[in-house]
Motif scaffolding. Structure first.
Motif, PDB file in Angstrom:
ATOM      1  N   VAL A  35       0.830  -1.203   0.000  1.00  0.00           N
ATOM      2  CA  VAL A  35       0.000   0.000   0.000  1.00  0.00           C
ATOM      3  C   VAL A  35       0.867   1.257   0.000  1.00  0.00           C
ATOM      4  CG1 VAL A  35      -2.053  -0.971   1.103  1.00  0.00           C
ATOM      5  CG2 VAL A  35      -0.214  -0.079   2.501  1.00  0.00           C
ATOM      6  N   GLY A  36       2.112   1.120  -0.383  1.00  0.00           N
ATOM      7  CA  GLY A  36       2.987   2.289  -0.411  1.00  0.00           C
ATOM      8  C   GLY A  36       3.934   2.226  -1.592  1.00  0.00           C
ATOM      9  N   GLU A  37       4.461   3.400  -1.939  1.00  0.00           N
ATOM     10  CA  GLU A  37       5.307   3.514  -3.117  1.00  0.00           C
ATOM     11  C   GLU A  37       6.545   2.603  -3.008  1.00  0.00           C
ATOM     12  OE1 GLU A  37       4.168   4.856  -5.650  1.00  0.00           O
ATOM     13  OE2 GLU A  37       5.988   4.558  -6.829  1.00  0.00           O
ATOM     14  N   ALA A  38       7.223   2.646  -1.854  1.00  0.00           N
ATOM     15  CA  ALA A  38       8.455   1.857  -1.703  1.00  0.00           C
ATOM     16  C   ALA A  38       8.143   0.363  -1.810  1.00  0.00           C
ATOM     17  CB  ALA A  38       9.112   2.166  -0.356  1.00  0.00           C
ATOM     18  N   ALA A  39       7.068  -0.056  -1.135  1.00  0.00           N
ATOM     19  CA  ALA A  39       6.705  -1.475  -1.169  1.00  0.00           C
ATOM     20  C   ALA A  39       6.268  -1.880  -2.572  1.00  0.00           C
ATOM     21  CB  ALA A  39       5.585  -1.744  -0.162  1.00  0.00           C
ATOM     22  N   ARG A  40       5.636  -0.936  -3.293  1.00  0.00           N
ATOM     23  CA  ARG A  40       5.179  -1.224  -4.654  1.00  0.00           C
ATOM     24  C   ARG A  40       6.354  -1.469  -5.592  1.00  0.00           C
ATOM     25  NH1 ARG A  40       1.377   3.186  -4.680  1.00  0.00           N
ATOM     26  NH2 ARG A  40      -0.067   2.256  -3.210  1.00  0.00           N
ATOM     27  N   LYS A  41       7.428  -0.708  -5.408  1.00  0.00           N
ATOM     28  CA  LYS A  41       8.616  -0.886  -6.261  1.00  0.00           C
ATOM     29  C   LYS A  41       9.214  -2.277  -6.039  1.00  0.00           C
ATOM     30  CE  LYS A  41       9.890   3.984  -6.544  1.00  0.00           C
ATOM     31  NZ  LYS A  41      10.687   5.034  -5.897  1.00  0.00           N
ATOM     32  N   PRO A 106      17.181  -5.114 -13.430  1.00  0.00           N
ATOM     33  CA  PRO A 106      16.095  -4.470 -12.665  1.00  0.00           C
ATOM     34  C   PRO A 106      16.330  -4.520 -11.151  1.00  0.00           C
ATOM     35  CG  PRO A 106      15.342  -6.561 -13.603  1.00  0.00           C
ATOM     36  CD  PRO A 106      16.693  -6.288 -14.191  1.00  0.00           C
ATOM     37  N   THR A 107      17.023  -5.578 -10.668  1.00  0.00           N
ATOM     38  CA  THR A 107      17.264  -5.698  -9.226  1.00  0.00           C
ATOM     39  C   THR A 107      18.143  -4.556  -8.725  1.00  0.00           C
ATOM     40  OG1 THR A 107      17.136  -8.103  -9.444  1.00  0.00           O
ATOM     41  CG2 THR A 107      18.084  -7.247  -7.411  1.00  0.00           C
ATOM     42  N   VAL A 108      19.284  -4.373  -9.392  1.00  0.00           N
ATOM     43  CA  VAL A 108      20.210  -3.320  -8.950  1.00  0.00           C
ATOM     44  C   VAL A 108      19.554  -1.951  -9.102  1.00  0.00           C
ATOM     45  CG1 VAL A 108      22.429  -2.224  -9.449  1.00  0.00           C
ATOM     46  CG2 VAL A 108      22.252  -4.718  -9.429  1.00  0.00           C
ATOM     47  N   ILE A 111      17.237  -1.492  -6.188  1.00  0.00           N
ATOM     48  CA  ILE A 111      17.973  -1.284  -4.938  1.00  0.00           C
ATOM     49  C   ILE A 111      18.440   0.169  -4.836  1.00  0.00           C
ATOM     50  CG2 ILE A 111      20.133  -1.833  -3.724  1.00  0.00           C
ATOM     51  CD1 ILE A 111      19.780  -4.740  -4.741  1.00  0.00           C
ATOM     52  N   PHE A 112      19.015   0.690  -5.939  1.00  0.00           N
ATOM     53  CA  PHE A 112      19.491   2.077  -5.913  1.00  0.00           C
ATOM     54  C   PHE A 112      18.323   3.049  -5.786  1.00  0.00           C
ATOM     55  CE2 PHE A 112      23.470   0.242  -7.250  1.00  0.00           C
ATOM     56  CZ  PHE A 112      24.414   1.092  -6.687  1.00  0.00           C
ATOM     57  N   ASN A 188      21.172   2.448   9.263  1.00  0.00           N
ATOM     58  CA  ASN A 188      20.591   2.062   7.980  1.00  0.00           C
ATOM     59  C   ASN A 188      19.396   2.976   7.710  1.00  0.00           C
ATOM     60  OD1 ASN A 188      22.086  -0.052   6.809  1.00  0.00           O
ATOM     61  ND2 ASN A 188      21.239  -1.509   8.287  1.00  0.00           N
ATOM     62  N   TYR A 189      18.998   3.065   6.454  1.00  0.00           N
ATOM     63  CA  TYR A 189      17.887   3.947   6.101  1.00  0.00           C
ATOM     64  C   TYR A 189      16.823   3.210   5.303  1.00  0.00           C
ATOM     65  CZ  TYR A 189      21.146   7.556   7.527  1.00  0.00           C
ATOM     66  OH  TYR A 189      22.015   8.313   8.248  1.00  0.00           O
ATOM     67  N   LEU A 190      15.604   3.727   5.435  1.00  0.00           N
ATOM     68  CA  LEU A 190      14.466   3.087   4.795  1.00  0.00           C
ATOM     69  C   LEU A 190      13.413   4.176   4.558  1.00  0.00           C
ATOM     70  CD1 LEU A 190      13.555   0.069   4.340  1.00  0.00           C
ATOM     71  CD2 LEU A 190      12.403   0.228   6.514  1.00  0.00           C
ATOM     72  N   THR A 191      12.692   4.062   3.462  1.00  0.00           N
ATOM     73  CA  THR A 191      11.606   5.027   3.233  1.00  0.00           C
ATOM     74  C   THR A 191      10.263   4.313   3.332  1.00  0.00           C
ATOM     75  OG1 THR A 191      13.028   6.285   1.739  1.00  0.00           O
ATOM     76  CG2 THR A 191      10.678   6.742   1.637  1.00  0.00           C
ATOM     77  N   LEU A 192       9.368   4.879   4.144  1.00  0.00           N
ATOM     78  CA  LEU A 192       7.998   4.363   4.253  1.00  0.00           C
ATOM     79  C   LEU A 192       7.088   5.398   3.625  1.00  0.00           C
ATOM     80  CD1 LEU A 192       7.829   3.418   8.055  1.00  0.00           C
ATOM     81  CD2 LEU A 192       8.234   1.842   6.178  1.00  0.00           C
TER      82      LEU A 192
END
Ligand code: CUA
Length: 335
Positions: A35-41, A106-108, A111-112, A188-192
């Motif tokens: 339900v979020g952009e980061a998770a969708r990617k 597509p994986t790399v 990730i970037f 570490n960093y993460l975007t929600l």
């Protein structure tokens, strides 16, 4: 074995694996319905890799079944030998290498893409500090500290810095983002990010000790207005209660061991070992988000924390039932 028994032996494991493979319609931690952009990617990448894997599976299994039937043993038949055939060996190495290289692109890229920090002006910064066994959330620009329930606004990227106070944990809210480790001495960093208000569930995804399985977390996504209200409420100091029992609880809290580990803004309690309790009663869950903030759960907790959450750092303080009652009354005023 009868035919029926044989059929059952084939069907039972298939059915069981279907039942246990997370086909639940309402899967609160299902990462396949982001339900979020980061998770969708991450999900889009998963789709591509899964599709490739399915095609390979069908081709390989098809060839295997074909070979088993077509070249099955017959009297007098000698199997053909391919050893020392360089051309065949090169082809068999090259095909998987090309497939892996194709998946790597597509994986790399993803990730970037996911590692890129949203612009400072457009994001909300939150520091997540993992503890044995609970989550601490700090909003450095808002001056808020809370625990176990992370509040975020919808429609705005939340840039999360992940730290740990003790051992390695892993922060994971499957519907909003991939998982990322909380490593002591490292950030570490993460975007929600989500557009849909609601409560999203997660948990620690790295074995971290006795109560690893009790380290749940909740992310409450609110509309910008709802979030602003929550922020305003959290920025207030605590109020001194009027009810005598709660006042007694407050006194016990401040004079007893509680204040050594917990902070309550607006009082002398400034401990920083356990969660900040200034707005404890505004959270629906406590202690790694496994207990409801009800009087019953609080009483059970205060009687003997490690008995209800194994490995809890908060010891059994040997409180009397009267003291527990007063402390619970006080805690429940901390809205
Ligand atoms: Cu923290 Cu597992």
């Amino acid at each position: 074995m009868t035919t029926r028994a044989r059929r059952f032996r084939v069907a039972a494991p298939l059915l069981l694996s279907l039942l246990t493979s997370g086909c639940a319609r309402d899967a609160p931690q299902g990462f396949l319905k982001p339900v979020g952009e980061a998770a969708r990617k991450a999900d889009a990448l998963w789709d591509v890799v899964f599709l490739i894997a399915v095609v390979i599976f069908v081709i390989v299994e098809g060839l295997l079944v074909f070979a088993i039937i077509r070249f099955r043993h017959r009297p007098g038949r000698k199997p053909a030998q391919f050893e020392g055939n360089p051309r065949l060996e090169v082809i068999l190495v090259l095909i998987p290498a090309l497939i892996l290289a194709g998946i790597a692109i597509p994986t790399v890229r993803t990730i970037f893409d996911l590692a890129e920090a949203p612009p400072k002006a457009e994001r909300l910064d939150v520091t997540v500090i993992a503890h044995q066994f609970w989550w601490e959330y700090r909003y450095p620009d808002l001056g808020i500290e809370t625990a176990n329930e992370l509040h975020i606004p919808t429609g705005k990227p939340v840039y999360v810095s992940l730290e740990s106070a003790d051992v390695i944990h892993s922060f994971w809210v499957p519907k909003l983002s991939g998982k990322q480790d909380n490593v002591p001495g490292y950030v570490n960093y993460l975007t929600l990010e989500t557009d849909r208000p609601g409560t999203y569930f997660g948990q620690c995804a790295e074995y971290c000790g006795l109560s690893h399985a009790n380290m749940r977390l909740r992310v409450v996504a609110q509309t910008p207005e709802g979030f602003a209200q929550w922020v305003a409420q959290q920025q207030e100091p605590s109020e001194t209660p009027n009810v005598p029992l709660a006042r007694k609880g407050r006194q016990l809290f401040l004079q007893g061991a509680c204040a050594g580990c917990h902070a309550i803004e607006g009082t002398d309690a400034q401990g920083d070992v356990g969660p900040d309790l200034t707005h404890f009663a505004s959270r629906r869950r406590f202690a790694g988000a496994i207990f409801e903030s009800t009087a019953d759960d609080l009483v059970a907790w205060l009687r003997d924390p490690p008995a209800v959450k194994p490995g809890a750092k908060m010891p059994d303080l040997g409180l009397s039932e009267d003291q527990i009652e007063a402390l619970v009354a006080y805690l429940r005023t901390l809205r």
